[in-house]
Scaffold this active site. Structure first.
Site, short mmCIF file in Angstrom:
data_model
loop_
_atom_site.label_atom_id
_atom_site.label_comp_id
_atom_site.label_asym_id
_atom_site.label_seq_id
_atom_site.Cartn_x
_atom_site.Cartn_y
_atom_site.Cartn_z
N ASP A 40 0.88 -1.33 0.04
CA ASP A 40 0.10 -0.13 0.02
C ASP A 40 0.88 1.21 -0.06
OD1 ASP A 40 0.81 -0.44 2.57
OD2 ASP A 40 -1.40 -0.19 3.44
N ALA A 129 -4.29 -9.25 16.99
CA ALA A 129 -4.49 -10.33 15.76
C ALA A 129 -4.08 -9.88 14.38
CB ALA A 129 -5.87 -10.89 15.96
N SER A 132 -6.69 -5.22 12.46
CA SER A 132 -6.80 -3.94 12.35
C SER A 132 -8.10 -3.39 13.16
CB SER A 132 -7.17 -3.40 10.74
OG SER A 132 -6.09 -3.52 9.86
N SER A 134 -7.49 -1.21 15.07
CA SER A 134 -7.22 0.25 15.32
C SER A 134 -7.67 1.02 14.15
CB SER A 134 -5.79 0.56 15.31
OG SER A 134 -4.78 0.10 14.42
N ASP A 178 -5.77 -0.43 5.78
CA ASP A 178 -6.58 -0.94 6.82
C ASP A 178 -7.84 -0.13 6.95
OD1 ASP A 178 -4.39 -2.53 7.20
OD2 ASP A 178 -3.78 -1.65 8.93
N TYR A 227 8.20 -2.29 11.29
CA TYR A 227 7.43 -1.87 10.22
C TYR A 227 8.00 -0.56 9.50
CZ TYR A 227 3.36 -0.50 7.52
OH TYR A 227 2.46 0.02 6.62
C1 GLA Z 1 -0.26 -2.96 8.31
C2 GLA Z 1 -0.42 -1.78 7.85
C3 GLA Z 1 -0.97 -1.50 6.35
C4 GLA Z 1 -0.28 -2.41 5.55
C5 GLA Z 1 -0.07 -4.02 5.97
C6 GLA Z 1 0.89 -4.52 5.14
O1 GLA Z 1 -1.77 -3.65 8.39
O2 GLA Z 1 -1.28 -0.73 8.57
O3 GLA Z 1 -1.22 -0.07 6.26
O4 GLA Z 1 0.92 -1.78 5.21
O5 GLA Z 1 0.35 -3.71 7.44
O6 GLA Z 1 0.55 -4.74 3.85
#
Ligand code: GLA
Length: 391
Positions: A40, A129, A132, A134, A178, A227
């Site tokens: 993304d 988990a 997402s 958040s 997300d 990340y």
């Molecule tokens: C997390 C981030 C997303 C994306 C994914 C990996 O969920 O919040 O923006 O980068 O990792 O694809």
């Protein structure tokens, strides 16, 4: 807990704390990431889906400038005033998601809102988990507060507001996946996103197939630097390709696998390994789209296994527990594909399965996982579901 019970409990808490019914309630779901990992923020492609679990945000305007947030699941509350809205550095850091969203919904000037608000929120997405939770909280907050303050913004703008809250209040330099998945999800469908044009299409899926999420017990936290360092390596690699390729390159989206093979020499070893992952993922999502159109689920699933291999070897965002789940999945004929889902470093795997064999698959994965780690993963069938909406 089912969504209806979560809603009832959030509304009951609101009435108990504030003595009246909420003026507005919004719901936003979590997401699964099906194919396209860490693409993304490289302006690439992703297949994802909104899930049937999410967060409810119940709110009424305040009579004064007070902002009150109650986290039903934590039984905790946080109070501030419009003028003092800012990142919470310690203690009630959970408040950063709704506060940051409110802040950017008001263009960084919360005092413009005139009046504060009082809110209760709660949900049923398991934390940590990789589903997402958040983003679900941000999108439920954004929709509900936009309604309360009469602010009209389209879904993509609300998604970007949530993303900005992550960057500035929560400290995770995430992409838009997300929040966009939570906003654009559709029942029975995958969301196919293009993060260059920010175009979000939905692709229906037949009843012959379902997703099973298998949650490892490995910790998943994206705010701790791994990340961010992956994202940095991708951006540095894109700068290198911009110099050596005779075409415009702003993101890894612009680089093909053939170009990576020819020009990776100018990158250090780690950058080269990181860059090949989103480049390969973009190709897999595009191939996957063609396969889904033909209804070739086996071949689509094979791309999911390839995606995990790329995470494991090149992006190094998998972990032993997730590898065990994917390896176990490979031994079960009714599993078409499996891969880690989301940021990585723990969290869950997403399996494409024959739903009629769900019990057998869950039992087999659990047995193989337990034999190695002693504890059991959590397996749940996921229904792709509708995105965020007012209740
Ligand atoms: C997390 C981030 C997303 C994306 C994914 C990996 O969920 O919040 O923006 O980068 O990792 O694809």
């Amino acid at each position: 807990m089912q969504n209806q019970e979560v809603y009832d409990s959030v509304v009951a808490k609101f009435e108990k704390v504030f003595g009246a019914k909420p003026a507005v309630v919004a719901y936003a779901p979590g997401r699964i990431e099906v194919l396209g990992n860490h693409t993304d923020y490289n302006e690439g492609f992703v297949f994802s889906a909104a899930i049937d679990k999410g967060t409810f945000f119940a709110v009424s305007p305040a009579e004064d400038d007070k902002v009150t947030l109650v986290a039903n699941d934590l039984d905790a509350s946080y109070e501030t005033t419009l003028a003092a809205v800012a990142k919470v550095e310690s203690g009630a850091t959970w408040a950063n998601y709704p506060l940051g969203t409110f802040n950017w919904l008001l263009d960084g000037e919360p005092a413009k809102a005139g009046k504060g608000f009082k809110a209760v929120f709660g949900g049923n997405i398991p934390l940590g988990a990789g589903l997402s939770s958040s983003a679900a909280l941000e999108m439920a907050t954004a929709l509900a507060l936009a309604k309360v303050y009469g602010i009209e913004k389209d879904k993509t703008t609300l998604a970007k507001i949530g993303q900005k809250a992550e960057h500035t209040f929560a400290g995770c330099p995430c992409g838009l996946l997300d929040q966009a998945s939570s906003m654009y999800g559709k029942a029975g469908a995958l969301v196919k996103s293009d993060f260059r044009s920010n175009c979000f299409e939905t692709v229906s899926m037949g009843p012959a197939v379902a997703f099973m999420m298998v949650k490892s017990n490995a910790k998943h936290a994206l705010v701790d630097g791994a990340y961010a360092s992956r994202r940095q390596a991708c951006e540095d690699a894109a700068k290198h390709f911009a110099k050596v390729l005779r075409k415009p390159v702003t993101h890894l989206r612009d680089v093909t696998m053939a170009e990576w093979v020819l020009y990776k020499g100018g990158l250090d070893e780690t950058q080269a390994k990181r860059a090949v992952h989103p480049i390969g993922e973009d190709e897999r999502v595009l191939q996957g789209a063609a396969l889904l159109e033909k209804g070739d689920l086996k071949a689509f699933g094979a791309l999911m296994f390839d995606s995990h291999e790329s995470s494991r070897n090149w992006f190094e965002n998998s972990c032993a527990e997730l590898d065990t789940i994917v390896d176990a999945a490979k031994s079960i004929p009714e599993v078409y594909g499996a891969r880690l889902s989301g940021g990585g470093f723990g969290g869950s795997c997403c399996l494409l399965v024959d739903p009629t064999a769900a019990d057998k698959i869950a039992a087999e994965i659990t047995a193989q996982y337990k034999a190695v780690y002693g504890d059991e993963p959590t397996c749940s069938l996921i229904k792709p579901s509708d995105g965020a909406h007012l209740v």
